[in-house]
Design a protein around this motif. Structure first.
Motif, short mmCIF file in Angstrom:
data_model
loop_
_atom_site.label_atom_id
_atom_site.label_comp_id
_atom_site.label_asym_id
_atom_site.label_seq_id
_atom_site.Cartn_x
_atom_site.Cartn_y
_atom_site.Cartn_z
N PRO A 270 17.99 84.39 56.57
CA PRO A 270 17.77 82.97 56.85
C PRO A 270 17.44 82.70 58.32
CG PRO A 270 20.10 83.40 56.64
CD PRO A 270 19.40 84.68 56.26
N VAL A 271 16.19 82.94 58.68
CA VAL A 271 15.73 82.72 60.06
C VAL A 271 15.52 81.23 60.28
CG1 VAL A 271 13.87 83.18 61.69
CG2 VAL A 271 14.67 85.00 60.16
N SER A 272 16.07 80.71 61.37
CA SER A 272 15.91 79.28 61.65
C SER A 272 14.73 78.98 62.55
CB SER A 272 17.19 78.73 62.30
OG SER A 272 17.46 79.41 63.52
N ALA B 235 13.25 86.18 66.69
CA ALA B 235 13.66 85.26 65.63
C ALA B 235 15.13 84.89 65.84
CB ALA B 235 13.47 85.87 64.25
N ARG B 236 15.43 83.63 65.58
CA ARG B 236 16.81 83.14 65.73
C ARG B 236 17.46 83.02 64.36
NH1 ARG B 236 19.80 78.27 66.05
NH2 ARG B 236 21.31 78.26 67.76
N ILE B 237 18.64 83.62 64.22
CA ILE B 237 19.40 83.58 62.96
C ILE B 237 20.65 82.76 63.20
CG2 ILE B 237 20.57 84.94 61.19
CD1 ILE B 237 18.78 87.25 61.91
N PRO B 238 20.88 81.70 62.43
CA PRO B 238 22.08 80.87 62.64
C PRO B 238 23.34 81.64 62.29
CG PRO B 238 20.96 80.23 60.62
CD PRO B 238 20.06 81.22 61.30
N ALA B 239 24.46 81.19 62.84
CA ALA B 239 25.75 81.81 62.55
C ALA B 239 26.03 81.72 61.05
CB ALA B 239 26.85 81.11 63.34
N TYR B 240 26.54 82.82 60.49
CA TYR B 240 26.82 82.87 59.07
C TYR B 240 28.00 81.95 58.72
CZ TYR B 240 27.86 84.78 54.45
OH TYR B 240 28.08 84.90 53.10
#
Length: 312
Positions: free
Chosen positions: A87-89, A139-144
């Motif tokens: 889930p890349v933001s 790419a930025r990935i939000p905290a799970y």
């Protein structure tokens, strides 16, 4: 003469009628209505509403996030992350970056998935990725967002199945966590539980290894593994731990069709002492060579497959 009230103009005449005295009517109006309620006890006060909201929030299990957002740097890494369904933001590209095949593929994947594309200066991208070798792309990935351990029992109940939960004890490799999540989803488990500290979390590496299963299967965090195992036992689950010297071999396990929690330890170290003592039963996987060992991902896969067959 002073004091002569008969002197003209010494008395002011008024056409108004005299007003009534305070008497009982006004006295009753001035009577108090008791002490003023505190702000939190007055339904129309914002303090009252805030207190009610806090009570409702405490009644619900809270989900925890895995801290700060994570960055994936480098053209190959970003493309692989987008392909894996992580889930890349947002995808960030440096100004003036060379448009090669990888960059164009990243743009296409991001566009297909509705992921935002942002162009920033190279210095800004260096700062965002903390100096990583990003090749002009990151790419930025939000905290799970972790589930609450109780959510896994609720999930099983809603499906109408006996709970099957995997708990990882001291597993620190995120790739092992991803592999366990993938196997748990494939063999019908209702979730995975990890420790909040000194354990692998749902990083980009874990997401990638799970091959998209992390989007379908909840992963929960707990502060204390032993305490959580005892809570599952109180909820009616049997807890088994995988150990090389287990009393029961996996094919002979007769607990598979009931509410079950499977505890998997780290490769080499295995289960910690307190966790092993908390388990209702220690189970071993028969091996052709006693010197061979399985990592956490493979051990969990073998065990979950055997449980799935027994339940079928």
């Amino acid at each position: 003469m002073a004091g002569n009230s008969q002197r003209k103009g010494s008395i002011r005449k008024s056409s108004k009628k005299p007003t009534a005295g305070s008497g009982g009517r006004v006295k009753r109006g001035l009577e108090g209505k008791g002490p003023t309620p505190k702000a939190k006890d007055r339904p129309n006060h914002k303090a009252y509403k805030a207190a009610r909201q806090a009570e409702r929030s405490q009644a619900r299990p809270r989900r925890k996030t895995g801290g700060d957002a994570e960055w994936v740097a480098g053209r190959n890494s970003v493309v692989e992350a987008l392909r894996a369904g992580i889930p890349v933001s947002g995808v960030y590209v440096a100004e003036g970056a060379e448009r090669d095949g990888r960059l164009r593929e990243a743009f296409r994947l991001a566009s297909d998935q509705g992921t935002s594309l942002l162009e920033v200066s190279r210095n800004e991208l260096d700062r965002l990725t903390d100096g990583a070798v990003h090749q002009g792309l990151a790419a930025r990935i939000p905290a799970y967002e972790y589930a609450h351990p109780d959510d896994l029992l609720v999930r099983a109940q809603e499906i109408g199945e006996p709970p099957l939960i995997v708990v990882l004890d001291s597993v620190t490799d995120p790739r092992n966590l991803g592999a366990v999540v993938r196997s748990a989803a494939g063999f019908g488990a209702h979730g995975v539980v990890v420790a909040e500290r000194r354990a692998a979390g749902m990083t980009a590496s874990a997401w990638k290894t799970s091959a998209g299963a992390a989007a379908r299967l909840p992963v929960a965090q707990t502060v204390n593994i032993v305490r959580q195992l005892k809570a599952y036992q109180e909820a009616g689950c049997m807890v088994i731990g995988l150990a090389a010297d287990g009393d029961v071999q996996l094919p002979e396990l007769d607990l598979a069709d009931g509410p079950l929690v499977v505890v998997v330890g780290a490769e080499g170290g295995g289960l910690s002492r307190l966790v092993a003592e908390t388990c209702d039963q220690l189970v071993s996987i028969p091996m052709a060579n006693s010197l061979e060992s399985l990592n956490a991902g493979v051990a969990a896969s073998v065990t979950l497959y055997a449980i799935a067959r027994a339940r079928a």
